[in-house]
Design a protein around this motif. Structure first.
Motif, PDB file in Angstrom:
ATOM      1  N   ARG A 247      58.701  37.270  40.686  1.00 57.84           N
ATOM      2  CA  ARG A 247      59.423  37.071  41.958  1.00 57.84           C
ATOM      3  C   ARG A 247      59.227  38.272  42.879  1.00 57.84           C
ATOM      4  N   ALA A 248      59.283  39.465  42.304  1.00 59.17           N
ATOM      5  CA  ALA A 248      59.118  40.676  43.111  1.00 59.17           C
ATOM      6  C   ALA A 248      57.707  40.785  43.690  1.00 59.17           C
ATOM      7  N   ALA A 249      56.733  40.163  43.036  1.00 62.92           N
ATOM      8  CA  ALA A 249      55.339  40.284  43.462  1.00 62.92           C
ATOM      9  C   ALA A 249      54.882  39.198  44.418  1.00 62.92           C
ATOM     10  N   ARG A 250      55.781  38.292  44.786  1.00 64.12           N
ATOM     11  CA  ARG A 250      55.390  37.215  45.692  1.00 64.12           C
ATOM     12  C   ARG A 250      54.873  37.781  47.018  1.00 64.12           C
ATOM     13  N   GLY A 251      53.739  37.268  47.461  1.00 69.03           N
ATOM     14  CA  GLY A 251      53.154  37.720  48.719  1.00 69.03           C
ATOM     15  C   GLY A 251      52.351  38.994  48.610  1.00 69.03           C
ATOM     16  N   LEU A 252      52.278  39.567  47.415  1.00 71.30           N
ATOM     17  CA  LEU A 252      51.530  40.812  47.205  1.00 71.30           C
ATOM     18  C   LEU A 252      50.238  40.531  46.435  1.00 71.30           C
ATOM     19  N   PRO A 253      49.254  41.403  46.540  1.00 70.60           N
ATOM     20  CA  PRO A 253      48.002  41.226  45.800  1.00 70.60           C
ATOM     21  C   PRO A 253      48.171  41.622  44.336  1.00 70.60           C
ATOM     22  N   VAL A 254      48.853  40.763  43.600  1.00 68.81           N
ATOM     23  CA  VAL A 254      49.166  41.016  42.191  1.00 68.81           C
ATOM     24  C   VAL A 254      48.807  39.782  41.372  1.00 68.81           C
ATOM     25  N   THR A 255      48.121  39.976  40.257  1.00 66.70           N
ATOM     26  CA  THR A 255      47.777  38.897  39.341  1.00 66.70           C
ATOM     27  C   THR A 255      48.385  39.181  37.975  1.00 66.70           C
ATOM     28  N   PHE A 256      49.092  38.188  37.417  1.00 67.12           N
ATOM     29  CA  PHE A 256      49.674  38.305  36.083  1.00 67.12           C
ATOM     30  C   PHE A 256      48.785  37.563  35.091  1.00 67.12           C
ATOM     31  N   LEU A 257      48.315  38.258  34.077  1.00 70.97           N
ATOM     32  CA  LEU A 257      47.463  37.636  33.067  1.00 70.97           C
ATOM     33  C   LEU A 257      48.260  37.125  31.874  1.00 70.97           C
ATOM     34  N   GLY A 258      49.496  37.578  31.720  1.00 72.35           N
ATOM     35  CA  GLY A 258      50.241  37.269  30.511  1.00 72.35           C
ATOM     36  C   GLY A 258      49.725  38.093  29.350  1.00 72.35           C
ATOM     37  N   HIS A 259      50.121  37.717  28.137  1.00 73.58           N
ATOM     38  CA  HIS A 259      49.676  38.449  26.955  1.00 73.58           C
ATOM     39  C   HIS A 259      48.214  38.124  26.675  1.00 73.58           C
ATOM     40  N   VAL A 260      47.388  39.144  26.556  1.00 70.64           N
ATOM     41  CA  VAL A 260      45.958  38.978  26.310  1.00 70.64           C
ATOM     42  C   VAL A 260      45.670  39.335  24.850  1.00 70.64           C
ATOM     43  N   THR A 261      45.285  38.351  24.060  1.00 69.20           N
ATOM     44  CA  THR A 261      45.058  38.583  22.630  1.00 69.20           C
ATOM     45  C   THR A 261      43.671  39.140  22.342  1.00 69.20           C
TER      46      THR A 261
END
Length: 379
Positions: A247-261
């Motif tokens: 929510r805090a990153a909405r509208g920002l150049p941010v990508t969430f990958l989640g947990h990367v195994t």
């Protein structure tokens, strides 16, 4: 020597703690010792890992609001230990398994507690500083009396035990796989997924829990974005704070990958990015920061954490615990030529080798150093 490792906060999404426990265990086995790791899981199970370590899984209940951790009861762990008859016990849990110092003392087993976190700092997140320190000091006195040895990975981690005069504290810095994490794993195709040639690619790699302060990474990128600095943040990790962070990153150049195994994917990301962020103010080591350095990527870290002993202006920057502080530190790093900062980062990481860490831990398990005898311990 028969070494048994205990770790409750060990799971498929664990970070540095799991890596440390696994690498130590593999090193012990390679040195000819019999190693058993006892961890929680959905069902009771036994397996032999490729490293030769026997891993016993104890059925355990899910810990609410923990992001997936399970906690095995001390009684069930004790039942398992009763059949293993260890010569040395290594406990990587200062909370739920702290009673096994007494268990080991009663059976004349050498017991080591590994301090993966600063208790005074964790308590300080919920209590006034004076109260947090007093509670931590009393808990640490009990722990130091109950175990033959306390292992800390940095001076920062050891300082709360030094403060109470604990005589049995040992340092054993962690290591890094210098082959798995290497600048040569940089991938221009991976970079193109997130940023063009004009943008700075920044990474936050770690569990999304409150003490890691990933919100500070996002806020710093917001400051840079607002100042028209082309930047893109990639967040690799998952945890209970993820919904709020998204929510805090909405509208920002941010990508969430989640947990990367896939560890090779993480290695490629760390080698490709230009800066890695470690904003947690209470980190007692921060293995992801060391992996970033090994990948040739400078680290911007909280100056109040243990990473301050690993990073300097040649291979990153230390920041005050604020969005503005981290934004300014990122700009500071970018003012240094990329070739120079990458070379310095890799050189710094080469000081930390897993074989050295394993050797130090084995020395502790053999009872070397200034350690009180079993008959001297109380509490």
């Amino acid at each position: 020597m028969r070494i048994v490792q205990l770790a409750n906060f060990y799971g498929s999404r664990s970070g540095g703690l799991r890596t440390a426990v696994d690498r130590w265990g593999a090193g012990y086995a390679a040195a000819g010792h019999e190693v058993t790791l006892v961890v929680p899981g959905t069902d009771d199970a036994a397996e032999i890992l490729p490293t030769g370590v026997q891993r016993l899984t104890v059925r355990a209940h899910m810990l609410p609001c923990s992001g997936g951790y399970r906690i095995a009861s001390a009684r069930r762990v004790a039942d398992v230990l009763g059949h293993l008859r260890p010569d040395a016990l290594e406990v990587s849990d200062r909370l739920t398994l702290r009673g096994f110092g007494r268990w080991a003392r009663d059976r004349d087993v050498h017991a080591t507690m590994v301090s993966h976190e600063r208790l005074d700092r964790l308590l300080g997140m919920a209590l006034p500083q004076r109260a947090a320190r007093a509670l931590a000091d009393e808990a640490n006195r009990r722990t130091a009396r109950s175990f033959d040895a306390i292992v800390c990975t940095t001076d920062f981690a050891a300082s709360e035990f030094d403060r109470i005069g604990a005589p049995n504290v040992h340092r054993a810095p962690l290591g890094v796989d210098l082959d798995a994490f290497d600048p040569r794993h940089a991938d221009p195709r991976l970079r193109a997924l997130y940023a063009d040639d004009t943008a700075t690619l920044v990474t936050h790699c770690g569990r999304l829990s409150p003490e890691k302060r990933a919100d500070r990474s996002i806020a710093a990128v917001a400051r840079l974005h607002g100042a028209r600095r082309p930047v893109h943040l990639v967040v690799a990790g998952d945890g209970p704070r993820r919904p709020a962070l998204e929510r805090a990153a909405r509208g920002l150049p941010v990508t969430f990958l989640g947990h990367v195994t896939d560890r090779s994917r993480i290695a490629a990301l760390l080698a490709t990015t230009e800066i890695s962020l470690a904003p947690g103010p209470h980190e007692t080591f921060c293995l992801s920061a060391l992996e970033s350095l090994a990948s040739g990527t400078p680290v911007v870290a909280s100056r109040s954490s243990a990473v301050a002993g690993m990073v300097d202006d040649s291979c990153g920057a230390l920041a005050s615990n604020s969005a503005d502080g981290f934004a300014a530190a990122i700009e500071q790093v970018l003012a240094v030529s990329r070739q120079a900062r990458e070379r310095a980062a890799r050189t710094r990481a080469e000081r930390y080798r897993w074989p050295d860490s394993v050797d130090r831990m084995l020395a502790v398990h053999r009872g070397r150093g200034s350690v009180p005898s079993l008959t001297d311990r109380t509490g």
